[in-house]
Design an enzyme around this catalytic site. Structure first.
Site, PDB file in Angstrom:
ATOM      1  N   THR A 168       9.506  -8.293 -11.715  1.00 27.88           N
ATOM      2  CA  THR A 168       9.131  -9.433 -11.786  1.00 27.88           C
ATOM      3  C   THR A 168       8.214  -9.217 -10.985  1.00 27.88           C
ATOM      4  OG1 THR A 168      10.575 -10.651 -12.906  1.00 27.88           O
ATOM      5  CG2 THR A 168       9.502 -11.525 -10.899  1.00 27.88           C
TER       6      THR A 168
ATOM      7  N   CYS B 288       7.445   5.545  20.780  1.00 33.47           N
ATOM      8  CA  CYS B 288       8.694   6.115  21.714  1.00 33.47           C
ATOM      9  C   CYS B 288       9.856   5.614  20.908  1.00 33.47           C
ATOM     10  CB  CYS B 288       8.503   4.249  22.441  1.00 33.47           C
ATOM     11  SG  CYS B 288       8.556   4.717  24.104  1.00 33.47           S
TER      12      CYS B 288
ATOM     13  N   HIS C  10      -2.533  -7.364   2.855  1.00 35.14           N
ATOM     14  CA  HIS C  10      -2.851  -7.997   4.117  1.00 35.14           C
ATOM     15  C   HIS C  10      -3.740  -6.581   5.032  1.00 35.14           C
ATOM     16  CE1 HIS C  10      -0.191  -4.980   6.531  1.00 35.14           C
ATOM     17  NE2 HIS C  10       0.284  -4.129   5.177  1.00 35.14           N
TER      18      HIS C  10
ATOM     19  N   GLY D 288       1.019  -0.742   0.270  1.00 35.58           N
ATOM     20  CA  GLY D 288      -0.005  -0.073   0.143  1.00 35.58           C
ATOM     21  C   GLY D 288       0.932   1.285   0.075  1.00 35.58           C
TER      22      GLY D 288
HETATM   23  N1  PLP Z   1      -2.448   3.700   4.366  1.00 28.99           N
HETATM   24  C1  PLP Z   1      -2.755   3.056   5.451  1.00 28.99           C
HETATM   25  C2  PLP Z   1      -4.037   3.922   5.269  1.00 28.99           C
HETATM   26  C3  PLP Z   1      -2.703   1.752   6.323  1.00 28.99           C
HETATM   27  O1  PLP Z   1      -2.916   1.732   7.537  1.00 28.99           O
HETATM   28  C4  PLP Z   1      -1.138   1.247   5.783  1.00 28.99           C
HETATM   29  C5  PLP Z   1      -0.857   0.276   6.612  1.00 28.99           C
HETATM   30  O2  PLP Z   1      -1.058   0.416   7.472  1.00 28.99           O
HETATM   31  C6  PLP Z   1      -0.349   1.828   4.535  1.00 28.99           C
HETATM   32  C7  PLP Z   1      -1.058   2.906   3.888  1.00 28.99           C
HETATM   33  C8  PLP Z   1       0.541   0.645   3.969  1.00 28.99           C
HETATM   34  O3  PLP Z   1       0.424  -0.380   3.544  1.00 28.99           O
HETATM   35  P1  PLP Z   1       1.593  -1.292   3.776  1.00 28.99           P
HETATM   36  O4  PLP Z   1       1.530  -2.049   4.758  1.00 28.99           O
HETATM   37  O5  PLP Z   1       1.118  -2.085   3.281  1.00 28.99           O
HETATM   38  O6  PLP Z   1       2.171  -0.682   2.942  1.00 28.99           O
END
Ligand code: PLP
Length: 392
Positions: free
Chosen positions: A244, A332, A208, A78
């Site tokens: 890939t 932290c 995930h 993401g």
């Molecule tokens: N954007 C949001 C709102 C998320 O909660 C997260 C992950 O916690 C991400 C992006 C990043 O995704 P990834 O863990 O697949 O890099």
């Protein structure tokens, strides 16, 4: 892990979700065995089998968000999808469009990319939120300039679960000739979603967070959107993302998307009931507990609370010791507690912003789990509230 004999209660589904057994089973042949031979770019039959599997997954992910097969570009996370959306759109924009709008509560995958772009000469506006975490349409409208390239506002916040009216924001962006991106990483597996009616040009996903494998995401791109690649190399993903393909993970993402599409409405209905029950029980058990984020426009599985004077990491470690896996927005660093940027943005003073605890519910969560967590959390808070005895 806890020293207790039973498995900890997992209430950290916004951090990651366990891989659905059906997903794992679908991935296995691509990790080991004849289906693991093929590179999707190869012409031979092994390559064609891998290509067919990636294409099937692309179709499944597209269906989850009401997009077309050709709109989906796989990435390694993401985070990478967010980077591609922001950097790709800004790099491809014709002069004088050099302005990016985002919000103060974005995930760091967007925030730090925006800050990086700022260091490279792009101009960035960060919109504020109200005390429930919502961005106003008026502030979006006022911030858009003739030179705005992209407006990037997350669909739902990962810490406090506030869901933004992104269809309205995308309409405002488009009216002024700007692109609209939304980070839908926390929502696609849980909320009904239609890429077209949301009016987005770009939308980020991560497997995930929907019971798929880690290390695979996607950027959904409306056809015709100007977007530069940020990873250069081979011509994979129609020259938008070289490298890939992680075939097994992509296959898993496809199956996870398919499962989510089939059950997300029922899941959401069940989770809303559990979430509201949990909030009620926590409020009854722990005097002075504060719920952070909007109650009306909130992810079905998110409960974020603060307790004045108690820092999040201490609460979290105690919960962990007592068999509860949750999360804290504060970090932290160098021995001091760094308050959550999201809790600060909704106006919490440092004391409360450092005490946020996020519980995120999922498919395996039951009322019984929540009753146990309320009991254990209540006892931890009681103990931490006792005056410290000074020995003689
Ligand atoms: N954007 C949001 C709102 C998320 O909660 C997260 C992950 O916690 C991400 C992006 C990043 O995704 P990834 O863990 O697949 O890099």
């Amino acid at each position: 892990m806890t020293a207790m004999s039973e498995a900890p209660i997992y209430l950290d589904h916004a951090a990651t979700t366990p891989v659905d057994p059906e997903v794992a089973e679908a991935m296995l042949p691509f990790i080991s065995g004849p289906l693991s031979f093929g590179n999707p770019s190869s012409i031979h039959s092994y390559g064609r089998a891998a290509r067919a599997a990636v294409d099937e997954a692309r179709d499944r992910v597209a269906k989850l968000v009401g997009a077309d097969y050709g709109d989906v570009y796989f990435t390694a996370s993401g985070t990478e999808a967010d980077n591609l959306a922001l950097m790709g759109a800004m790099l491809a924009a014709p002069a004088p469009r050099n302005h990016l709008i985002t919000s103060v509560v974005e995930h760091h995958a967007v925030l730090r990319t925006a800050w990086f772009l700022e260091t490279q000469g792009w101009s960035v506006t960060q919109l504020p939120v109200d005390n429930s975490g919502l961005i106003s349409s008026a502030s979006v409208s006022e911030a858009i300039l003739d030179r705005t390239t992209l407006v990037s506002i997350m669909h739902a916040n990962n810490e406090i679960g506030t869901v933004q009216p992104v269809a309205e924001f995308s309409r405002l962006a488009r009216e002024r000739g700007a692109l609209f991106h939304t980070d839908a990483v926390q929502t696609a597996g849980i909320l009904e979603m239609d890429f077209r009616s949301l009016g987005c040009d770009l939308l980020s996903l991560s497997a995930h967070k929907m019971y798929g494998p880690k290390g695979v995401g996607a950027l959904v791109v409306r056809q015709g959107t100007r977007l530069s690649p940020i990873v250069h190399g081979g011509s994979q993903e129609r020259e938008k993302r070289a490298g890939t393909e992680n075939v097994a993970a992509i296959v898993g993402f496809g199956v996870a998307a398919d499962i989510a599409l089939g059950r997300r409405n029922d899941d959401a209905e069940r989770l809303v009931k559990l979430r509201d029950y949990f909030v009620q029980k926590l409020t009854e058990r722990i005097p002075g507990i504060r719920l952070n984020g909007s109650m009306n426009s909130r992810l079905p599985n998110n409960v974020n609370v603060s307790i004045d004077g108690k820092d999040g990491p201490t609460l979290l470690m105690n919960l962990d010791r007592h068999g509860v896996a949750a999360s804290s927005g504060s970090a932290c660093s160098s021995g001091s507690i760094e308050p959550s940027h999201v809790l600060k943005a909704i106006g919490l003073p440092d004391g409360l912003a450092s005490s946020g605890i996020r519980f995120t519910l999922g498919r395996s969560t039951t009322r019984e789990h929540l009753d146990i967590v309320v009991g254990r959390f209540g006892a931890i808070v009681d103990r931490l509230r006792l005056p410290v005895k000074t020995g003689r």
